[in-house]
Write a protein that holds these residues in place. Structure first.
Motif, PDB file in Angstrom:
ATOM      1  N   ARG A  31       0.819  -1.229   0.000  1.00  0.00           N
ATOM      2  CA  ARG A  31       0.000   0.000   0.000  1.00  0.00           C
ATOM      3  C   ARG A  31       0.845   1.268   0.000  1.00  0.00           C
ATOM      4  O   ARG A  31       0.506   2.249  -0.637  1.00  0.00           O
ATOM      5  CB  ARG A  31      -0.897   0.030   1.237  1.00  0.00           C
ATOM      6  N   LYS A  32       1.944   1.245   0.746  1.00  0.00           N
ATOM      7  CA  LYS A  32       2.759   2.456   0.877  1.00  0.00           C
ATOM      8  C   LYS A  32       3.505   2.798  -0.411  1.00  0.00           C
ATOM      9  O   LYS A  32       4.071   3.872  -0.541  1.00  0.00           O
ATOM     10  CB  LYS A  32       3.715   2.333   2.056  1.00  0.00           C
ATOM     11  N   ASP A  33       3.508   1.860  -1.384  1.00  0.00           N
ATOM     12  CA  ASP A  33       4.191   2.091  -2.654  1.00  0.00           C
ATOM     13  C   ASP A  33       3.270   2.682  -3.724  1.00  0.00           C
ATOM     14  O   ASP A  33       3.654   2.783  -4.882  1.00  0.00           O
ATOM     15  CB  ASP A  33       4.790   0.783  -3.180  1.00  0.00           C
ATOM     16  N   LEU A  34       2.056   3.072  -3.341  1.00  0.00           N
ATOM     17  CA  LEU A  34       1.071   3.607  -4.292  1.00  0.00           C
ATOM     18  C   LEU A  34       0.765   5.069  -4.039  1.00  0.00           C
ATOM     19  O   LEU A  34       0.695   5.511  -2.898  1.00  0.00           O
ATOM     20  CB  LEU A  34      -0.248   2.837  -4.173  1.00  0.00           C
ATOM     21  N   THR A  35       0.560   5.799  -5.126  1.00  0.00           N
ATOM     22  CA  THR A  35       0.033   7.155  -5.051  1.00  0.00           C
ATOM     23  C   THR A  35      -1.243   7.181  -5.874  1.00  0.00           C
ATOM     24  O   THR A  35      -1.218   6.897  -7.072  1.00  0.00           O
ATOM     25  CB  THR A  35       1.033   8.188  -5.609  1.00  0.00           C
ATOM     26  N   LYS A  51       0.016   5.571  -9.398  1.00  0.00           N
ATOM     27  CA  LYS A  51       1.431   5.514  -9.750  1.00  0.00           C
ATOM     28  C   LYS A  51       2.128   4.727  -8.648  1.00  0.00           C
ATOM     29  O   LYS A  51       1.916   4.973  -7.464  1.00  0.00           O
ATOM     30  CB  LYS A  51       2.031   6.910  -9.865  1.00  0.00           C
ATOM     31  N   THR A  52       2.961   3.764  -9.059  1.00  0.00           N
ATOM     32  CA  THR A  52       3.707   2.969  -8.077  1.00  0.00           C
ATOM     33  C   THR A  52       5.056   3.621  -7.826  1.00  0.00           C
ATOM     34  O   THR A  52       5.520   4.453  -8.613  1.00  0.00           O
ATOM     35  CB  THR A  52       3.930   1.527  -8.567  1.00  0.00           C
ATOM     36  N   ARG A  53       5.675   3.217  -6.750  1.00  0.00           N
ATOM     37  CA  ARG A  53       7.002   3.733  -6.418  1.00  0.00           C
ATOM     38  C   ARG A  53       7.990   3.414  -7.540  1.00  0.00           C
ATOM     39  O   ARG A  53       8.914   4.168  -7.810  1.00  0.00           O
ATOM     40  CB  ARG A  53       7.489   3.123  -5.110  1.00  0.00           C
ATOM     41  N   ALA A  54       7.774   2.297  -8.249  1.00  0.00           N
ATOM     42  CA  ALA A  54       8.640   1.894  -9.362  1.00  0.00           C
ATOM     43  C   ALA A  54       8.378   2.718 -10.633  1.00  0.00           C
ATOM     44  O   ALA A  54       9.067   2.542 -11.629  1.00  0.00           O
ATOM     45  CB  ALA A  54       8.442   0.416  -9.669  1.00  0.00           C
ATOM     46  N   GLY A  55       7.378   3.611 -10.579  1.00  0.00           N
ATOM     47  CA  GLY A  55       7.104   4.489 -11.709  1.00  0.00           C
ATOM     48  C   GLY A  55       6.058   3.990 -12.692  1.00  0.00           C
ATOM     49  O   GLY A  55       5.780   4.642 -13.692  1.00  0.00           O
ATOM     50  N   ARG A  56       5.463   2.850 -12.424  1.00  0.00           N
ATOM     51  CA  ARG A  56       4.418   2.337 -13.313  1.00  0.00           C
ATOM     52  C   ARG A  56       3.123   3.091 -13.049  1.00  0.00           C
ATOM     53  O   ARG A  56       2.826   3.442 -11.909  1.00  0.00           O
ATOM     54  CB  ARG A  56       4.238   0.842 -13.102  1.00  0.00           C
ATOM     55  N   GLN A  57       2.349   3.312 -14.118  1.00  0.00           N
ATOM     56  CA  GLN A  57       1.095   4.060 -13.993  1.00  0.00           C
ATOM     57  C   GLN A  57      -0.075   3.209 -14.459  1.00  0.00           C
ATOM     58  O   GLN A  57       0.033   2.471 -15.440  1.00  0.00           O
ATOM     59  CB  GLN A  57       1.164   5.345 -14.800  1.00  0.00           C
ATOM     60  N   TYR A  58      -1.196   3.343 -13.748  1.00  0.00           N
ATOM     61  CA  TYR A  58      -2.389   2.549 -14.025  1.00  0.00           C
ATOM     62  C   TYR A  58      -3.630   3.431 -13.982  1.00  0.00           C
ATOM     63  O   TYR A  58      -3.685   4.411 -13.243  1.00  0.00           O
ATOM     64  CB  TYR A  58      -2.568   1.447 -12.968  1.00  0.00           C
ATOM     65  N   ASN A  59      -4.625   3.045 -14.765  1.00  0.00           N
ATOM     66  CA  ASN A  59      -5.978   3.573 -14.648  1.00  0.00           C
ATOM     67  C   ASN A  59      -6.789   2.473 -13.991  1.00  0.00           C
ATOM     68  O   ASN A  59      -6.746   1.317 -14.429  1.00  0.00           O
ATOM     69  CB  ASN A  59      -6.566   3.904 -16.018  1.00  0.00           C
TER      70      ASN A  59
END
Length: 106
Positions: A31-35, A51-59
């Motif tokens: 959870r803490k790795d999500l924005t 957006k994940t901490r690793a930089g991946r983006q999702y809708n």
């Protein structure tokens, strides 16, 4: 659009915590790795970007309602946004099965 009676709107039924929990589970990350951003509630659906901490983006989206039985929130459905503007499924090929393939998720 007003939500009344025994069915509640996603804006009331779906908490930020529920979105974070369900999205982390769907994506297989902590959870803490999500924005979470750009949430839009439309009737019983909440759509948002992740957006994940690793930089991946999702809708993503979840559904939610409130009834006499209490609050109900669906699992998160997410699609990764590709660097070229195209979207690709959030399911890794190693986790792909016949059902996911037929649904176009991998």
């Amino acid at each position: 659009m007003a939500c009344a009676g025994l069915v509640g709107c996603a804006s009331v039924a779906v908490t930020d915590d529920a979105i974070t929990q369900r999205t982390a589970f769907a994506l297989g990350v902590d959870r803490k790795d999500l924005t979470i951003s750009n949430r839009v509630d439309d009737g019983t659906t909440s759509r948002y970007q992740v957006k994940t901490r690793a930089g991946r983006q999702y809708n993503c989206f979840v559904g939610g309602s409130i009834s006499v039985l209490g609050r109900t929130v669906s699992e998160a459905i997410c699609t990764e946004v590709g660097r070229d503007g195209a979207t690709r499924p959030a399911v890794a090929p190693a986790n792909c099965n016949a059902l996911l393939k037929s649904a176009g998720k991998c």
